[in-house]
Write a protein that holds these residues in place. Structure first.
Motif, PDB file in Angstrom:
ATOM      1  N   GLN A 133       2.376  -8.759   4.382  1.00  0.00           N
ATOM      2  CA  GLN A 133       2.913  -7.436   4.050  1.00  0.00           C
ATOM      3  C   GLN A 133       3.917  -6.975   5.088  1.00  0.00           C
ATOM      4  O   GLN A 133       4.938  -6.380   4.768  1.00  0.00           O
ATOM      5  CB  GLN A 133       1.766  -6.427   3.928  1.00  0.00           C
ATOM      6  CG  GLN A 133       0.909  -6.650   2.697  1.00  0.00           C
ATOM      7  CD  GLN A 133      -0.341  -5.794   2.704  1.00  0.00           C
ATOM      8  OE1 GLN A 133      -0.862  -5.459   3.763  1.00  0.00           O
ATOM      9  NE2 GLN A 133      -0.824  -5.452   1.529  1.00  0.00           N
ATOM     10  N   THR A 185       1.349   4.436   4.736  1.00  0.00           N
ATOM     11  CA  THR A 185       0.377   3.679   5.530  1.00  0.00           C
ATOM     12  C   THR A 185       1.045   3.154   6.804  1.00  0.00           C
ATOM     13  O   THR A 185       2.151   2.632   6.733  1.00  0.00           O
ATOM     14  CB  THR A 185      -0.113   2.457   4.723  1.00  0.00           C
ATOM     15  OG1 THR A 185      -0.425   2.883   3.411  1.00  0.00           O
ATOM     16  CG2 THR A 185      -1.318   1.813   5.365  1.00  0.00           C
ATOM     17  N   VAL A 191      -7.939   4.675   7.140  1.00  0.00           N
ATOM     18  CA  VAL A 191      -6.638   4.162   7.578  1.00  0.00           C
ATOM     19  C   VAL A 191      -6.445   4.469   9.057  1.00  0.00           C
ATOM     20  O   VAL A 191      -6.005   3.646   9.845  1.00  0.00           O
ATOM     21  CB  VAL A 191      -5.498   4.777   6.745  1.00  0.00           C
ATOM     22  CG1 VAL A 191      -4.160   4.513   7.412  1.00  0.00           C
ATOM     23  CG2 VAL A 191      -5.510   4.199   5.345  1.00  0.00           C
ATOM     24  N   GLU A 238      -6.021   8.723  -2.240  1.00  0.00           N
ATOM     25  CA  GLU A 238      -5.594   9.157  -0.911  1.00  0.00           C
ATOM     26  C   GLU A 238      -6.473  10.270  -0.399  1.00  0.00           C
ATOM     27  O   GLU A 238      -6.012  11.224   0.199  1.00  0.00           O
ATOM     28  CB  GLU A 238      -4.137   9.629  -0.947  1.00  0.00           C
ATOM     29  CG  GLU A 238      -3.179   8.473  -0.864  1.00  0.00           C
ATOM     30  CD  GLU A 238      -1.779   8.921  -0.540  1.00  0.00           C
ATOM     31  OE1 GLU A 238      -1.596   9.644   0.451  1.00  0.00           O
ATOM     32  OE2 GLU A 238      -0.866   8.548  -1.300  1.00  0.00           O
ATOM     33  N   THR A 296      -2.959  -4.288  -3.520  1.00  0.00           N
ATOM     34  CA  THR A 296      -2.585  -3.053  -2.855  1.00  0.00           C
ATOM     35  C   THR A 296      -3.866  -2.303  -2.574  1.00  0.00           C
ATOM     36  O   THR A 296      -4.852  -2.442  -3.285  1.00  0.00           O
ATOM     37  CB  THR A 296      -1.700  -2.198  -3.753  1.00  0.00           C
ATOM     38  OG1 THR A 296      -2.390  -2.003  -4.977  1.00  0.00           O
ATOM     39  CG2 THR A 296      -0.390  -2.897  -4.022  1.00  0.00           C
ATOM     40  N   SER A 297      -3.853  -1.536  -1.509  1.00  0.00           N
ATOM     41  CA  SER A 297      -5.073  -0.833  -1.164  1.00  0.00           C
ATOM     42  C   SER A 297      -5.290   0.295  -2.179  1.00  0.00           C
ATOM     43  O   SER A 297      -4.420   0.606  -2.975  1.00  0.00           O
ATOM     44  CB  SER A 297      -4.995  -0.291   0.251  1.00  0.00           C
ATOM     45  OG  SER A 297      -4.101   0.769   0.296  1.00  0.00           O
ATOM     46  N   THR A 298      -6.418   0.893  -2.113  1.00  0.00           N
ATOM     47  CA  THR A 298      -6.793   1.862  -3.145  1.00  0.00           C
ATOM     48  C   THR A 298      -5.778   3.004  -3.179  1.00  0.00           C
ATOM     49  O   THR A 298      -5.228   3.400  -2.148  1.00  0.00           O
ATOM     50  CB  THR A 298      -8.166   2.472  -2.859  1.00  0.00           C
ATOM     51  OG1 THR A 298      -7.946   3.605  -2.048  1.00  0.00           O
ATOM     52  CG2 THR A 298      -9.077   1.506  -2.157  1.00  0.00           C
ATOM     53  N   ASN A 299      -5.551   3.503  -4.350  1.00  0.00           N
ATOM     54  CA  ASN A 299      -4.572   4.569  -4.482  1.00  0.00           C
ATOM     55  C   ASN A 299      -5.160   5.937  -4.176  1.00  0.00           C
ATOM     56  O   ASN A 299      -4.443   6.921  -4.147  1.00  0.00           O
ATOM     57  CB  ASN A 299      -3.994   4.584  -5.896  1.00  0.00           C
ATOM     58  CG  ASN A 299      -3.044   3.413  -6.071  1.00  0.00           C
ATOM     59  OD1 ASN A 299      -2.398   3.007  -5.113  1.00  0.00           O
ATOM     60  ND2 ASN A 299      -2.985   2.864  -7.259  1.00  0.00           N
ATOM     61  N   SER A 343     -10.463   8.039   2.695  1.00  0.00           N
ATOM     62  CA  SER A 343      -9.630   6.855   2.884  1.00  0.00           C
ATOM     63  C   SER A 343      -8.589   7.088   3.977  1.00  0.00           C
ATOM     64  O   SER A 343      -8.201   6.161   4.676  1.00  0.00           O
ATOM     65  CB  SER A 343      -8.967   6.447   1.579  1.00  0.00           C
ATOM     66  OG  SER A 343      -7.797   7.176   1.383  1.00  0.00           O
ATOM     67  N   LEU A 345      -1.324  -3.297   8.055  1.00  0.00           N
ATOM     68  CA  LEU A 345      -0.893  -4.252   7.029  1.00  0.00           C
ATOM     69  C   LEU A 345      -1.226  -5.681   7.453  1.00  0.00           C
ATOM     70  O   LEU A 345      -1.373  -5.977   8.622  1.00  0.00           O
ATOM     71  CB  LEU A 345       0.618  -4.152   6.807  1.00  0.00           C
ATOM     72  CG  LEU A 345       1.173  -2.822   6.323  1.00  0.00           C
ATOM     73  CD1 LEU A 345       2.657  -2.965   6.042  1.00  0.00           C
ATOM     74  CD2 LEU A 345       0.441  -2.344   5.095  1.00  0.00           C
ATOM     75  N   PRO A 347       0.846  -1.191   0.000  1.00  0.00           N
ATOM     76  CA  PRO A 347       0.000   0.000   0.000  1.00  0.00           C
ATOM     77  C   PRO A 347       0.882   1.242   0.000  1.00  0.00           C
ATOM     78  O   PRO A 347       2.098   1.123   0.193  1.00  0.00           O
ATOM     79  CB  PRO A 347      -0.782  -0.118   1.304  1.00  0.00           C
ATOM     80  CG  PRO A 347      -0.660  -1.524   1.727  1.00  0.00           C
ATOM     81  CD  PRO A 347       0.606  -2.046   1.163  1.00  0.00           C
TER      82      PRO A 347
END
Lengths: 258, 405
Positions: free
Chosen positions: A158, A149, B24, B16, B11-14, B20, A154, A145
């Motif tokens: 990861q 992050t 996080v 930002e 991968t998590s969404t780009n 989001s 994670l 990610p």
């Protein structure tokens, strides 16, 4: 290019002995790893795998025996000495700071700085750290990610990836991995094993401790078996069966010399 | 989560975006300032309904002056809590430094004397911090015990210092001026403009560096929104305080300290190492961070800030007495940091949260006083707020552990 890629011996451990009080933990461990090679160190609980790793990473010092790095005998009196010789260890408990983001963990203890008021005040340069981390991660085929992050969010795989990437980021010659797949699911295990193969392709010597023989056969070039603190067998992955290794671990076979 | 074998995990969404980033934060158990700001708004609305004078400029000006000592101590507490440690001596340290200050200032009556007295008072706090920090790190006695024992000892020192004289008034006009000076209106606006300019310079500068290095940067619109937000809040604060007498000097000192130490935590190597240590001390040690040095420094900082808080308090009350730094100062300062959202478990929180927490507690104190509520009610409500704050921290932490692996 061909010169650099010819395997050189990175680590050689000879007749390593260590006693903890009444317990003779290591009675004579021998092993060697070359650049671009993955050596799996296997053995039952208490066989001395973790103790051996601790000697090589400089956390503990042997009573007897020699550790040679690139042909020179060395005294590893502390983790920082091992690190200076290009030995990086990825511990079982990962040693990541959950509350920090990926970049901060990759550069933990080695943060880059930029001057805010030249000569007086410098600040941590997160942008530069992120910029330098990206190509290394790309070269390892690592997809994570956004690097800002926090590690806490994670997955297990990861996190393991971050820990391995940190070892590589510092240009190490030898990476020690203690049970890298112990807590991982199937897909995550596979991606960590791929990462270990990638390390070997980058000409790094890799020493992996594992309980899981399936993983060992997938990833290792050679296998060294410890039993009761002694090296009892060296195998080439291509020339050995699962049963042979199990027999060596449990002591059902004769000592195999190589 | 199912993944296709042989492929990397998704991968998590780009994106930002704001949403989001909040997600996080929720996942990592770091709610930041969100809960405390909601609490502050609720408290202010309730008190304004109960007493229409609560939000008067005059009362708000009093409010910010009342929280100056708690806020200063809470900055130091934040550092200690970030390490996952505790310091129970800060209130007693503030008492000792206040005692030293007033005693010195009784014979030194000029402005120069005041400055020397302030420096000596702060140095006394720093000396205590050195002692406690070394005792905790070198000998390994838990900070809880070292600072608890220290707290008793420093109260004894204060009693011995003030002796039979009991309460010593502050007569040095410079010292009294710290808490009775207000900045002229134009200066308030100038400072507001500088604040907004520095904030804009820092955020836009970061964006520019990220773009230059080819990294993903926050959209410019979002940054402009943040800058405008800061400008609006700063303007409201200055406008309100100027409607009374202007920004109180003591409040300005607190805000400066918050900014300085906020910068230290977020941007300096030392600050990052404090967070690393609080997150995983073993990882920090293995990474080569000088764990003991960081710890000792944090205890020195906490005691030094406690001394500054003691000086500000003595200036506001116009005296130091054997009771200085006993009362509820210790618990309120720790509560302020925690209510602001700094975790007791180390590694999460910020200095800005401490200011917000101090505002919440200060508002309750002040509002209750306006309603002439008895201390019993005040303590009950403050206790409830603290309990709720720690409960929120514990629940988000539990959620984080679940989400973590």
């Amino acid at each position: 290019m061909s010169e650099a890629n010819r395997p050189r011996e990175i680590l050689r451990v000879e007749n390593l002995k260590k006693r903890f009080g009444a317990v003779q933990a290591l009675k004579g461990v021998n092993l060697h790893v070359s650049s671009g090679e993955v050596l799996a160190l296997v053995g039952d609980n208490g066989a001395g795998k973790s103790t051996t790793i601790k000697m090589v990473s400089g956390v503990d010092q042997p009573d007897e025996g020699t550790i040679s790095i690139e042909g020179r005998a060395v005294k590893l009196n502390g983790p920082s000495i091992a690190e200076a010789l290009g030995i990086q260890t990825v511990y079982q408990d990962l040693a990541l700071c959950d509350n920090l983001d990926i970049v901060s963990n990759l550069f933990l203890g080695k943060e880059l700085k930029r001057p805010l008021i030249p000569g007086v005040l410098s600040v941590v340069d997160k942008e530069e750290m992120e910029k330098r981390a990206v190509p290394v991660l790309d070269s390892l085929g690592i997809h994570l990610p956004p690097l800002t992050t926090p590690v806490a969010s994670l997955s297990g795989g990861q996190r393991q990836t971050v820990a391995v990437a940190r070892a590589v980021l510092w240009g190490s010659k030898l990476v020690l991995l203690d049970e890298p797949t112990a807590a991982l699911g199937v897909a995550q295990t596979r991606s960590v094993l791929n990462l270990i193969r990638t390390l070997a392709k980058k000409d790094i010597a890799v020493l992996v401790i594992s309980h899981n023989l399936t993983d060992v056969f997938q990833v290792a070039d050679r296998i060294t078996v410890l039993r009761h603190g002694e090296t009892v067998a060296h195998y080439k992955n291509s020339e050995v069966t699962n049963e042979d290794v199990v027999a060596a671990i449990t002591g059902a076979s004769r000592k195999v010399e190589m | 989560m199912s993944t296709v074998p042989g492929q990397k995990e998704p991968t998590s969404t780009n994106d930002e975006g704001l949403f989001s980033s909040i997600k996080v934060r929720l996942a990592s158990g770091d709610l930041g300032l969100i809960p405390v700001i909601i609490a502050l708004i609720v408290i202010w609305i309730v008190f304004q309904i109960l007493n229409p004078h609560f939000l008067d400029p005059r009362n708000l000006s009093n409010l910010v002056q009342q929280i100056v000592d708690i806020g200063t101590l809470a900055i130091g507490v934040t550092f200690v809590l970030l390490l996952g440690e505790i310091d129970l001596s800060i209130a007693a340290v503030s008492g000792v430094s206040a005692g030293i200050l007033v005693i010195l200032a009784t014979s030194w009556t000029g402005p120069f004397g005041a400055i020397i007295a302030i420096i000596i008072a702060i140095l006394s706090g720093i000396a205590i911090g050195v002692f406690q920090g070394l005792w905790v790190t070198l000998i390994g006695v838990p900070a809880f015990i070292v600072t608890l024992a220290g707290s008793l000892g420093y109260q004894g020192i204060l009693l011995a210092l003030l002796g039979d004289t009991g309460t010593v008034p502050v007569i040095n006009p410079t010292l009294l001026a710290i808490s009775s000076t207000y900045l002229p209106g134009w200066l308030g606006w100038l400072l507001a403009a500088i604040t907004v300019a520095v904030f804009a310079w820092a955020t836009l500068g970061q964006r520019q560096r990220r773009t230059q290095k080819g990294l993903k940067a926050t959209p410019i619109n979002q940054l402009m929104l943040r800058i405008i937000g800061v400008a609006i809040i700063t303007s409201i604060v200055v406008l309100t305080l100027n409607l009374y007498k202007g920004i109180p000097l003591s409040a300005l000192i607190l805000i400066l300290l918050v900014f300085i130490f906020g910068f230290v935590t977020q941007s300096t190597l030392f600050g990052r190492h404090v967070y690393a240590l609080g997150g995983n001390a073993e990882a920090a040690r293995r990474a080569g961070i000088k764990v003991k040095w960081v710890k000792v420094s944090v205890f020195i900082l906490a005691a030094g800030l406690a001394a500054v808080g003691g000086i500000l308090g003595a200036s506001r009350l116009g005296a130091a007495s054997p009771a200085t730094g006993t009362g509820d100062l210790l618990l309120l300062s720790i509560a302020a940091a925690i209510i602001g959202g700094t975790s007791l478990f180390g590694g999460r929180g910020s200095v800005y949260n401490a200011l917000a927490g101090a505002l919440v507690l200060g508002s309750v104190e002040n509002g209750m006083d306006l309603l002439s509520a008895p201390s019993s009610t005040k303590y009950l409500i403050e206790g409830a707020i603290l309990l709720i704050a720690v409960t929120i921290d514990t629940l988000t932490r539990r959620r984080r552990i679940k989400a973590g692996r």
